[in-house]
Write an enzyme that holds these catalytic residues in place. Sequence first.
Site, PDB file in Angstrom:
ATOM      1  N   GLU A  41     -11.564   8.648   5.849  1.00 28.11           N
ATOM      2  CA  GLU A  41     -10.958   7.322   6.055  1.00 28.11           C
ATOM      3  C   GLU A  41     -10.786   6.943   7.530  1.00 28.11           C
ATOM      4  O   GLU A  41      -9.694   6.585   7.979  1.00 28.11           O
ATOM      5  CB  GLU A  41      -9.624   7.227   5.309  1.00 28.11           C
ATOM      6  CG  GLU A  41      -9.818   7.265   3.810  1.00 28.11           C
ATOM      7  CD  GLU A  41      -8.636   6.764   2.991  1.00 28.11           C
ATOM      8  OE1 GLU A  41      -7.588   6.468   3.564  1.00 28.11           O
ATOM      9  OE2 GLU A  41      -8.800   6.651   1.759  1.00 28.11           O
ATOM     10  N   GLU A  49     -12.099  10.091  -3.611  1.00 35.76           N
ATOM     11  CA  GLU A  49     -10.701   9.838  -3.979  1.00 35.76           C
ATOM     12  C   GLU A  49     -10.639   8.612  -4.880  1.00 35.76           C
ATOM     13  O   GLU A  49     -11.359   7.629  -4.665  1.00 35.76           O
ATOM     14  CB  GLU A  49      -9.812   9.575  -2.755  1.00 35.76           C
ATOM     15  CG  GLU A  49      -9.547  10.793  -1.914  1.00 35.76           C
ATOM     16  CD  GLU A  49      -8.602  10.531  -0.750  1.00 35.76           C
ATOM     17  OE1 GLU A  49      -7.688   9.691  -0.882  1.00 35.76           O
ATOM     18  OE2 GLU A  49      -8.803  11.171   0.303  1.00 35.76           O
TER      19      GLU A  49
HETATM   20  C1  BG6 Z   1      -5.981   8.030   1.197  1.00 40.04           C
HETATM   21  C2  BG6 Z   1      -5.941   9.341   1.919  1.00 40.04           C
HETATM   22  O1  BG6 Z   1      -5.567   7.049   2.091  1.00 40.04           O
HETATM   23  O2  BG6 Z   1      -5.172   7.815   0.120  1.00 40.04           O
HETATM   24  C3  BG6 Z   1      -5.031  10.399   1.294  1.00 40.04           C
HETATM   25  O3  BG6 Z   1      -7.214   9.867   2.172  1.00 40.04           O
HETATM   26  C4  BG6 Z   1      -3.820   9.718   0.693  1.00 40.04           C
HETATM   27  O4  BG6 Z   1      -4.708  11.325   2.287  1.00 40.04           O
HETATM   28  C5  BG6 Z   1      -4.293   8.790  -0.406  1.00 40.04           C
HETATM   29  O5  BG6 Z   1      -2.853  10.614   0.217  1.00 40.04           O
HETATM   30  C6  BG6 Z   1      -3.163   8.059  -1.097  1.00 40.04           C
HETATM   31  O6  BG6 Z   1      -2.349   7.430  -0.147  1.00 40.04           O
HETATM   32  P1  BG6 Z   1      -0.794   7.676  -0.088  1.00 40.04           P
HETATM   33  O7  BG6 Z   1      -0.318   6.897   1.079  1.00 40.04           O
HETATM   34  O8  BG6 Z   1      -0.246   7.198  -1.377  1.00 40.04           O
HETATM   35  O9  BG6 Z   1      -0.606   9.146   0.083  1.00 40.04           O
END
Ligand code: BG6
Length: 449
Positions: free
Chosen positions: A155, A351
């Site tokens: 990211e 993700e």
């Molecule tokens: C992405 C990241 O932004 O989303 C992760 O790669 C992150 O590290 C995930 O945990 C979810 O975001 P958040 O802010 O809910 O943890």
Amino acid sequence: MKENFLWGASTSAYQVEGAWNEDGKGPSVQDNKAIPEGTTDFKVAIDHYHRFKEDVQLFKELGLKAYRFSISWSRVMPNGQINEEGLAFYESLIDELIRQNIEPIVTVFHFDLPVYMAEKGGWENRETINEFASYCQLLFERFGKKVPYWQTINEQNVMALAGSVIGTSNKSMKEKFQENHHMLVAQALVTKHFHEQGHPGKIGPAPNIASVYSATDKPEDQLAALYMSALRNWLFLDVAVYGIYNHNAWHLLESIGAAPVVTEEDREILAAGTCDYIAFNYYNTMTVSAYYEKENKIDQQSGFGIPGFFQSVSNEHLPLTEFGWPIDPAGFRFTLNEIYSRYRLPLLITENGIGAKDTLTTAGEVHDNYRIDYLKDHIEQLELAIKDGVDIIGYCPWSAIDLISTHEGIEKRYGFIYVNRTEEDLLDLARYRKDSFYWYQKVIANNGL
Ligand code: BG6
């Protein structure tokens, strides 16, 4: 689904490992950042560092074909020197995964720059490019034969556009886009080295990609969507795939005085280090209108605005998670198609998931139907995208196991496996299989059907 489809799940080092100062690890910016009141820090996280064998055993039981995790730079090269103890941890983790027939998918850098480098200016300092290249060289030498898929930077677009939210960088746009440029050069340089050295695996970037909808059919709003997508999405993929800056993104950066200094040598490196595949994270789409001078709250998923170009607006057609992020499974299919038609490279989803406040019952169960619904709806759209003709390597939802969110603590849970702790109390850190665990186990066993 093709036979070798990689049904996986993901985590990142600082969000699961803990052991923040053990066995020679140096501090990263995540260890040093200001933690929002009422949420935990990352010192113990879910103690994966000490419990990784138990965790991998659970991943095996879940049926994972792949596990995507990141390596902590400050664990293997604190202060720029090699830390053999840190490397030994990742060697054991990788070997354990391979023993269990789970493909290791490695992200080299996931938000956790070593503090000693941040103190020297971080990514704004060109020296960081060479430090990153030495760090990657070490990983390629040690693990190049064992890891089939590498991701350079997680990211990068979120770091550039919402660094203050996730605790990576809190500078002006001009400074952040100079940092961003150095990251792009670093990524291209290590990709070039990886290819020249003939490692058997594949290497690619891992941005967060979200298709951008126009709020209305007004031409101004359509153009706003084009510009947001150029800045948030295509800037990062055009450089990774074609080795050049996206022209709309460049124009926007120049207009707001944030265009980076790019040397002739940089251009050559960018052109010479292009990726083999595209990994990307998807949580939701964005919706924008032309800029009408309203204030925007910044969040990595709920959007932002750039005066004169666009501003995020809410989309009344999309429900929200309890943490306020839109839910848009059809947008997932749209995003997959949009990326594939632009770049024609295989895609790996690294993700996708829902952050929610789970409850552990006295019987040790977690009834997370909302997570099952979310993932089911997204997998259905993934399968439709494959029918559309998109080439997809695998799907690794966030997250394999509960972890600490970037800025909303352990209370915002994502995993298939519940970890027994709260923000303030580590309790016993015991692992419990959620309902979604048993559900995903079946999805994998039936290859998605
Ligand atoms: C992405 C990241 O932004 O989303 C992760 O790669 C992150 O590290 C995930 O945990 C979810 O975001 P958040 O802010 O809910 O943890």
